[in-house]
Write an enzyme that holds these catalytic residues in place. Sequence first.
Site, PDB file in Angstrom:
ATOM      1  N   HIS A 131      49.236  33.091 -14.226  1.00  0.00           N
ATOM      2  CA  HIS A 131      48.040  32.330 -13.816  1.00  0.00           C
ATOM      3  C   HIS A 131      46.773  33.041 -14.315  1.00  0.00           C
ATOM      4  CE1 HIS A 131      45.465  30.036 -10.863  1.00  0.00           C
ATOM      5  NE2 HIS A 131      44.734  31.131 -10.995  1.00  0.00           N
ATOM      6  N   GLU A 132      46.661  34.326 -14.044  1.00  0.00           N
ATOM      7  CA  GLU A 132      45.430  35.049 -14.406  1.00  0.00           C
ATOM      8  C   GLU A 132      45.208  35.067 -15.928  1.00  0.00           C
ATOM      9  OE1 GLU A 132      44.627  35.277 -10.584  1.00  0.00           O
ATOM     10  OE2 GLU A 132      43.287  35.652 -12.276  1.00  0.00           O
ATOM     11  N   HIS A 159      43.371  32.194 -17.131  1.00  0.00           N
ATOM     12  CA  HIS A 159      41.907  32.376 -17.073  1.00  0.00           C
ATOM     13  C   HIS A 159      41.438  33.214 -18.267  1.00  0.00           C
ATOM     14  CE1 HIS A 159      41.513  30.547 -13.211  1.00  0.00           C
ATOM     15  NE2 HIS A 159      42.103  31.509 -12.539  1.00  0.00           N
ATOM     16  N   HIS A 202      40.506  26.596 -12.904  1.00  0.00           N
ATOM     17  CA  HIS A 202      41.536  26.117 -11.982  1.00  0.00           C
ATOM     18  C   HIS A 202      41.775  24.618 -12.180  1.00  0.00           C
ATOM     19  CE1 HIS A 202      40.936  29.782  -9.217  1.00  0.00           C
ATOM     20  NE2 HIS A 202      42.008  29.922  -9.969  1.00  0.00           N
TER      21      HIS A 202
END
Lengths: 83, 368
Positions: B119-120, B123, B129
């Site tokens: 997930h990170e 980014h 998101h």
Amino acid sequence: IPIPLEDSHEFTEKDLQFAERYLRTHYDLRPNPAGVMKKSVNTMASKLREMQEFFGLEVTGKLDDETYELMRKPRCGVPDVGE
Amino acid sequence: YNFFPRKLKWSKTNLTYRIMNYTSDLRRAEVDRAFKKAFKVWSDVTPLNFTRIRSGVADIMISFGTREHGDFYPFDGPSGLLAHAFPPGPDYGGDAHFDDDEAWSDDSRGYNLFLVAAHEFGHSLGLEHSRDPGALMFPIYTYTGKTGFVLPDDDVQGIQELYGAGDKDPNPKHPKTPEKCDPDLSLDAVTELRGEMLVFKDRFFWRLHPQMVEAELVLLKSFWPELPNKIDAAYENPVKDLVYMFKGKKVWALNGYDIVEDFPKKIYEMGFPKEMKRIDAAVHIKDTGKTLFFTGNKYWSYDEEADVMDAGYPRLIEDEFAGIGDRVDAVYQRNDYLYFFNGPLQFEYSIWSRRIVRVLHTNSLFWC
């Protein structure tokens, strides 16, 4: 803390502080200069609406159990909106 | 999916990363493996390549820290904020920080480092998101199970809008999040739960509050992590305040969020034949106290009070519920009607007159 609430709410001061911090971290809620309480209630309500809309909750602009329960879930620290 | 303002992205496809320090929760090799696997999630679907360096400044600097850890975005102790990362750019840009007050794991305990890192790094590559609860880039952590992780379609769409597709996607079938107004929508199961209606499809369910039109889409595992990612059937016994969920030969009894002790059990313990492989649909009839189970073209009747299968079953569905077809995906009761779902259609069956009175689209359940 100027957070719009359901009348029947059972939130503690600590809960409200948590909710305010959550909106500041993830929805760019700006701390208001002391004394501008009215405006900040609207800001808080609009930030709550933004969050409820993001997560597909019922958009009330008020802190309710469902919204607060979702705030408590473990998550990423990156904001959900904006810069 | 969403992007950062000004759609920030890397202007090159060969990126470097450096692991600055380690958590004590896992062996170094496990941390290395989790991060490598997390980068592969993104390199599999784009032209991006990730190379680890062990000195100097990398594009993506990875570190563990607690509370105020140097970037004015403090962590908050156990749970709450798990990690954060910065969008593509110089210096802090792309860097990923993990809260070392969390218990990091390579399984379902604590927080799975691979899942959070994947997930990170989304980014770090330019994704914000997503509002799609099935997306990896959804902000809330859900352990999606130990079976092989496949990047959801929403995330693939987003990252490929930034960098284009790769030429080596090993898992081209990326799971899509169901659309409730899809005209071809079919369902896995429907049940009431304490006045709400839960509509199951793949690894999700919609929560329908009686007073609300908008259904809330939720990952099954975010409510019940121990349940499988997809179920066959479900029903509520309001007298016992229990919901029963079925998958293959197993049945779970749930009291709200909690799984009742001694469950899951085998369905043959309820009186089904041992060779029975699965249940397609189930519904509890409040007035009679009976629960009807549908499998293939047959159905059974179960007496909840006596906890025993009624004699004289199974019977053919067509004999009692003529016209609903010889297969049921899901069923629920509302007032004096049973609603049978078969693919994109639902059949409204009057218990009183014992016949079908209306045929509707399955998605009309969501006011589509």
